[in-house]
Design a protein around this motif. Structure first.
Motif, PDB file in Angstrom:
ATOM      1  N   THR A  51       0.617  -1.258  -0.034  1.00 42.71           N
ATOM      2  CA  THR A  51      -0.082  -0.044  -0.072  1.00 42.71           C
ATOM      3  C   THR A  51       0.827   1.201   0.125  1.00 42.71           C
ATOM      4  OG1 THR A  51      -0.039   0.103   2.361  1.00 42.71           O
ATOM      5  CG2 THR A  51      -1.874  -1.220   1.462  1.00 42.71           C
ATOM      6  N   LEU A  52       0.433   2.308  -0.494  1.00 42.43           N
ATOM      7  CA  LEU A  52       1.121   3.590  -0.515  1.00 42.43           C
ATOM      8  C   LEU A  52      -0.066   4.763  -0.176  1.00 42.43           C
ATOM      9  CD1 LEU A  52       3.169   3.408  -3.886  1.00 42.43           C
ATOM     10  CD2 LEU A  52       4.115   3.425  -1.521  1.00 42.43           C
ATOM     11  N   ILE A 151      13.950   2.552  -0.761  1.00 39.24           N
ATOM     12  CA  ILE A 151      12.835   2.681  -1.347  1.00 39.24           C
ATOM     13  C   ILE A 151      12.345   3.856  -1.604  1.00 39.24           C
ATOM     14  CG2 ILE A 151      10.553   1.948  -1.591  1.00 39.24           C
ATOM     15  CD1 ILE A 151      11.288  -0.846  -0.549  1.00 39.24           C
ATOM     16  N   THR A 152      12.108   4.627  -2.458  1.00 37.71           N
ATOM     17  CA  THR A 152      11.595   5.989  -2.806  1.00 37.71           C
ATOM     18  C   THR A 152      10.430   5.846  -3.544  1.00 37.71           C
ATOM     19  OG1 THR A 152      13.617   6.951  -2.607  1.00 37.71           O
ATOM     20  CG2 THR A 152      11.903   8.457  -3.094  1.00 37.71           C
ATOM     21  N   GLY A 160      10.399  11.286   2.064  1.00 34.61           N
ATOM     22  CA  GLY A 160       9.758  10.163   1.632  1.00 34.61           C
ATOM     23  C   GLY A 160      10.383   8.812   1.312  1.00 34.61           C
ATOM     24  N   ARG A 161      11.825   8.963   1.280  1.00 33.02           N
ATOM     25  CA  ARG A 161      12.741   7.759   1.178  1.00 33.02           C
ATOM     26  C   ARG A 161      12.909   6.869   2.489  1.00 33.02           C
ATOM     27  NH1 ARG A 161      18.989   8.385  -0.403  1.00 33.02           N
ATOM     28  NH2 ARG A 161      19.574   5.976  -1.168  1.00 33.02           N
ATOM     29  N   ASN A 204       8.750   4.716   5.097  1.00 33.36           N
ATOM     30  CA  ASN A 204       8.712   5.996   5.697  1.00 33.36           C
ATOM     31  C   ASN A 204       7.577   6.822   5.129  1.00 33.36           C
ATOM     32  OD1 ASN A 204      10.670   5.389   7.302  1.00 33.36           O
ATOM     33  ND2 ASN A 204      12.199   6.638   5.988  1.00 33.36           N
ATOM     34  N   GLY A 205       6.642   7.217   6.066  1.00 29.77           N
ATOM     35  CA  GLY A 205       5.603   8.298   5.345  1.00 29.77           C
ATOM     36  C   GLY A 205       4.234   7.369   5.494  1.00 29.77           C
ATOM     37  N   GLY A 206       4.304   6.075   5.772  1.00 31.54           N
ATOM     38  CA  GLY A 206       3.193   5.212   5.589  1.00 31.54           C
ATOM     39  C   GLY A 206       3.346   4.321   4.518  1.00 31.54           C
ATOM     40  N   GLY A 207       2.742   3.349   4.451  1.00 29.30           N
ATOM     41  CA  GLY A 207       2.798   2.390   3.134  1.00 29.30           C
ATOM     42  C   GLY A 207       3.746   1.077   3.600  1.00 29.30           C
ATOM     43  N   THR A 208       3.468   0.138   2.799  1.00 32.86           N
ATOM     44  CA  THR A 208       4.368  -1.207   3.119  1.00 32.86           C
ATOM     45  C   THR A 208       4.946  -1.848   1.476  1.00 32.86           C
ATOM     46  OG1 THR A 208       2.276  -2.451   2.692  1.00 32.86           O
ATOM     47  CG2 THR A 208       2.894  -1.854   4.686  1.00 32.86           C
ATOM     48  N   LEU A 209       5.772  -2.701   1.662  1.00 32.24           N
ATOM     49  CA  LEU A 209       6.255  -3.303   0.372  1.00 32.24           C
ATOM     50  C   LEU A 209       6.347  -4.869   0.856  1.00 32.24           C
ATOM     51  CD1 LEU A 209       8.416  -2.357  -2.608  1.00 32.24           C
ATOM     52  CD2 LEU A 209       8.899  -4.290  -1.351  1.00 32.24           C
TER      53      LEU A 209
END
Length: 226
Positions: A51-52, A151-152, A160-161, A204-209
Protein backbone atom coordinates in the motif's frame (compact mmCIF):
# COMPACT_ATOMS: atom_id res chain seq x y z
CA UNK A 1 4.60 -1.99 11.43
CA UNK A 2 1.50 -4.22 11.22
CA UNK A 3 0.58 -6.99 13.64
CA UNK A 4 0.92 -9.45 10.74
CA UNK A 5 4.47 -8.29 10.04
CA UNK A 6 5.36 -8.42 13.75
CA UNK A 7 4.11 -12.00 13.91
CA UNK A 8 6.17 -13.02 10.86
CA UNK A 9 9.32 -11.43 12.29
CA UNK A 10 8.78 -13.02 15.71
CA UNK A 11 8.29 -16.43 14.10
CA UNK A 12 11.43 -16.10 11.98
CA UNK A 13 13.53 -14.87 14.91
CA UNK A 14 12.31 -17.64 17.22
CA UNK A 15 13.04 -20.32 14.63
CA UNK A 16 16.54 -18.99 14.03
CA UNK A 17 17.31 -18.79 17.76
CA UNK A 18 16.08 -22.34 18.34
CA UNK A 19 18.14 -23.72 15.48
CA UNK A 20 21.24 -21.91 16.66
CA UNK A 21 21.08 -23.14 20.24
CA UNK A 22 19.88 -26.72 19.92
CA UNK A 23 22.09 -28.41 17.28
CA UNK A 24 25.24 -26.41 17.96
CA UNK A 25 25.04 -26.96 21.69
CA UNK A 26 24.76 -30.73 21.40
CA UNK A 27 27.08 -31.47 18.47
CA UNK A 28 30.68 -32.42 19.18
CA UNK A 29 32.70 -30.81 16.40
CA UNK A 30 35.75 -32.57 15.07
CA UNK A 31 36.75 -29.60 12.89
CA UNK A 32 35.81 -25.97 12.34
CA UNK A 33 35.86 -24.52 8.83
CA UNK A 34 35.70 -20.78 8.11
CA UNK A 35 35.03 -19.68 4.55
CA UNK A 36 34.57 -16.50 2.54
CA UNK A 37 33.29 -16.23 -1.03
CA UNK A 38 32.17 -13.97 -3.83
CA UNK A 39 30.79 -14.56 -7.27
CA UNK A 40 28.07 -13.93 -9.81
CA UNK A 41 24.56 -13.42 -8.39
CA UNK A 42 21.27 -12.83 -10.22
CA UNK A 43 17.60 -12.69 -9.28
CA UNK A 44 14.51 -13.42 -11.39
CA UNK A 45 11.34 -11.32 -11.62
CA UNK A 46 9.02 -11.21 -8.62
CA UNK A 47 5.77 -9.50 -7.68
CA UNK A 48 5.69 -6.52 -5.33
CA UNK A 49 2.50 -5.87 -3.34
CA UNK A 50 1.56 -3.37 -0.69
CA UNK A 51 0.00 0.00 0.00
CA UNK A 52 1.01 3.62 -0.57
CA UNK A 53 -0.58 6.68 1.06
CA UNK A 54 -1.43 8.40 -2.22
CA UNK A 55 -2.36 5.48 -4.45
CA UNK A 56 -3.67 2.82 -2.03
CA UNK A 57 -2.98 -0.84 -2.72
CA UNK A 58 -0.77 -1.93 -5.61
CA UNK A 59 0.58 -5.08 -7.25
CA UNK A 60 3.29 -5.17 -9.94
CA UNK A 61 5.56 -7.78 -11.49
CA UNK A 62 9.06 -6.30 -11.76
CA UNK A 63 12.54 -7.38 -12.76
CA UNK A 64 15.61 -7.37 -10.54
CA UNK A 65 19.26 -6.73 -11.40
CA UNK A 66 22.00 -8.22 -9.23
CA UNK A 67 25.07 -6.17 -10.30
CA UNK A 68 27.26 -8.36 -8.06
CA UNK A 69 30.54 -6.54 -8.78
CA UNK A 70 29.23 -2.99 -8.23
CA UNK A 71 30.05 -1.48 -4.85
CA UNK A 72 29.22 -2.79 -2.35
CA UNK A 73 29.92 -6.18 -4.00
CA UNK A 74 28.15 -9.47 -3.46
CA UNK A 75 29.91 -11.74 -0.92
CA UNK A 76 29.31 -14.20 1.90
CA UNK A 77 30.94 -15.77 4.96
CA UNK A 78 30.29 -19.18 6.48
CA UNK A 79 31.37 -21.12 9.59
CA UNK A 80 30.77 -24.88 9.79
CA UNK A 81 31.31 -27.27 12.69
CA UNK A 82 32.16 -30.59 11.02
CA UNK A 83 31.80 -33.91 12.84
CA UNK A 84 33.73 -37.10 12.16
CA UNK A 85 30.80 -38.65 10.25
CA UNK A 86 30.93 -35.95 7.56
CA UNK A 87 27.91 -33.96 8.76
CA UNK A 88 28.00 -30.51 10.29
CA UNK A 89 26.10 -27.48 11.53
CA UNK A 90 26.95 -23.95 10.58
CA UNK A 91 26.06 -20.28 10.44
CA UNK A 92 26.12 -18.30 7.17
CA UNK A 93 25.65 -14.69 6.14
CA UNK A 94 25.24 -13.69 2.49
CA UNK A 95 25.38 -10.05 1.39
CA UNK A 96 23.24 -10.42 -1.76
CA UNK A 97 21.93 -7.45 -3.76
CA UNK A 98 18.90 -6.64 -5.91
CA UNK A 99 18.13 -3.48 -7.86
CA UNK A 100 14.58 -3.01 -9.09
CA UNK A 101 14.66 -2.76 -12.88
CA UNK A 102 13.11 0.35 -14.40
CA UNK A 103 9.72 -1.14 -15.16
CA UNK A 104 7.85 0.03 -12.05
CA UNK A 105 5.59 3.07 -12.34
CA UNK A 106 5.26 3.42 -8.57
CA UNK A 107 8.86 3.80 -7.36
CA UNK A 108 11.72 6.08 -8.31
CA UNK A 109 14.10 3.90 -6.29
CA UNK A 110 13.64 0.27 -5.28
CA UNK A 111 16.76 -1.47 -3.95
CA UNK A 112 18.06 -3.93 -1.39
CA UNK A 113 21.73 -3.28 -2.13
CA UNK A 114 23.56 -2.89 1.17
CA UNK A 115 22.39 -5.56 0.99
CA UNK A 116 19.72 -8.25 0.87
CA UNK A 117 21.36 -9.86 3.91
CA UNK A 118 20.46 -13.54 4.35
CA UNK A 119 21.43 -15.13 7.70
CA UNK A 120 20.83 -18.87 8.14
CA UNK A 121 21.67 -21.84 10.31
CA UNK A 122 22.83 -24.65 7.99
CA UNK A 123 22.91 -28.43 8.10
CA UNK A 124 25.75 -29.72 5.90
CA UNK A 125 27.06 -32.98 4.48
CA UNK A 126 30.43 -33.61 2.83
CA UNK A 127 32.26 -36.58 1.32
CA UNK A 128 35.84 -35.98 2.42
CA UNK A 129 38.44 -36.54 -0.35
CA UNK A 130 35.90 -38.38 -2.47
CA UNK A 131 38.07 -37.73 -5.53
CA UNK A 132 41.56 -37.45 -4.02
CA UNK A 133 41.93 -33.74 -3.18
CA UNK A 134 38.33 -32.95 -4.17
CA UNK A 135 35.53 -33.01 -1.58
CA UNK A 136 31.91 -32.56 -2.73
CA UNK A 137 29.45 -31.06 -0.24
CA UNK A 138 25.88 -29.82 0.15
CA UNK A 139 24.11 -27.73 2.75
CA UNK A 140 20.65 -26.39 3.47
CA UNK A 141 19.72 -23.61 5.86
CA UNK A 142 16.83 -21.62 7.29
CA UNK A 143 16.90 -18.23 8.97
CA UNK A 144 16.03 -14.57 8.46
CA UNK A 145 16.27 -11.76 5.92
CA UNK A 146 17.79 -8.50 7.23
CA UNK A 147 17.97 -6.25 4.16
CA UNK A 148 18.94 -2.62 3.89
CA UNK A 149 15.72 -1.19 2.51
CA UNK A 150 16.32 1.65 0.04
CA UNK A 151 12.96 2.65 -1.44
CA UNK A 152 11.53 5.93 -2.69
CA UNK A 153 7.95 6.05 -4.03
CA UNK A 154 7.39 8.11 -7.18
CA UNK A 155 6.25 11.72 -6.90
CA UNK A 156 6.90 12.22 -3.18
CA UNK A 157 8.33 15.18 -1.33
CA UNK A 158 11.65 15.11 0.56
CA UNK A 159 11.53 12.68 3.46
CA UNK A 160 9.68 9.97 1.58
CA UNK A 161 12.77 7.78 1.15
CA UNK A 162 13.12 4.65 3.29
CA UNK A 163 16.81 4.03 3.97
CA UNK A 164 17.37 1.61 6.86
CA UNK A 165 17.92 -2.00 7.90
CA UNK A 166 14.76 -3.97 8.60
CA UNK A 167 14.06 -7.52 9.73
CA UNK A 168 11.64 -8.42 6.96
CA UNK A 169 10.88 -12.13 7.34
CA UNK A 170 12.08 -15.72 6.92
CA UNK A 171 14.77 -16.95 4.52
CA UNK A 172 16.28 -20.23 3.32
CA UNK A 173 19.20 -21.43 1.20
CA UNK A 174 20.46 -24.49 -0.68
CA UNK A 175 24.10 -24.99 -1.69
CA UNK A 176 26.02 -27.64 -3.62
CA UNK A 177 29.71 -27.45 -4.37
CA UNK A 178 33.16 -28.97 -4.34
CA UNK A 179 36.32 -27.97 -2.47
CA UNK A 180 39.96 -28.51 -3.45
CA UNK A 181 42.44 -29.27 -0.66
CA UNK A 182 45.54 -27.09 -0.92
CA UNK A 183 47.05 -28.41 2.33
CA UNK A 184 45.93 -29.55 5.79
CA UNK A 185 44.33 -26.17 6.57
CA UNK A 186 43.48 -24.30 3.35
CA UNK A 187 40.92 -25.12 0.65
CA UNK A 188 39.56 -23.51 -2.49
CA UNK A 189 35.90 -24.10 -3.32
CA UNK A 190 33.32 -23.47 -6.01
CA UNK A 191 29.56 -23.83 -5.59
CA UNK A 192 26.05 -23.06 -6.75
CA UNK A 193 23.80 -21.37 -4.20
CA UNK A 194 20.07 -20.63 -4.17
CA UNK A 195 18.34 -18.37 -1.62
CA UNK A 196 14.70 -17.58 -0.92
CA UNK A 197 13.43 -14.75 1.25
CA UNK A 198 10.00 -13.36 2.01
CA UNK A 199 10.28 -9.64 2.66
CA UNK A 200 7.69 -7.42 4.35
CA UNK A 201 9.06 -3.86 4.53
CA UNK A 202 7.57 -0.76 6.15
CA UNK A 203 7.95 2.54 4.25
CA UNK A 204 8.58 5.97 5.72
CA UNK A 205 5.57 8.21 5.52
CA UNK A 206 3.23 5.23 5.57
CA UNK A 207 2.88 2.28 3.26
CA UNK A 208 4.27 -1.22 2.87
CA UNK A 209 6.07 -3.38 0.36
CA UNK A 210 5.93 -7.17 0.23
CA UNK A 211 7.93 -9.34 -2.13
CA UNK A 212 9.48 -12.78 -2.41
CA UNK A 213 13.05 -12.60 -3.70
CA UNK A 214 14.97 -15.55 -5.13
CA UNK A 215 18.69 -15.45 -5.92
CA UNK A 216 20.94 -17.74 -7.94
CA UNK A 217 24.69 -17.48 -7.59
CA UNK A 218 27.90 -19.14 -8.71
CA UNK A 219 30.46 -18.68 -5.94
CA UNK A 220 34.20 -19.15 -5.59
CA UNK A 221 35.99 -18.86 -2.28
CA UNK A 222 38.63 -19.95 0.17
CA UNK A 223 38.26 -21.69 3.53
CA UNK A 224 40.46 -22.41 6.54
CA UNK A 225 40.14 -25.53 8.74
CA UNK A 226 41.27 -25.80 12.34
Amino acid sequence: MSAHQNARILLASTALAALMTAPLATAVAAEIELGVYGGWQTSPHSRIDGTLPDTGSYSELIGWDGNPFAMPPYYGVRATYWQDNGTGWGLEWTHAKVYGAHDSTLFDRLEFTDGLNIITVNYAKRWQNQWKQLTPYVNAGVGIALPHVDITPANVLDGGRTYEYQLTGPAARLTAGVSYELNDSWNLFSEYQFTWSQNEASLNGGGTLSTRILTNSLNVGVSYDF
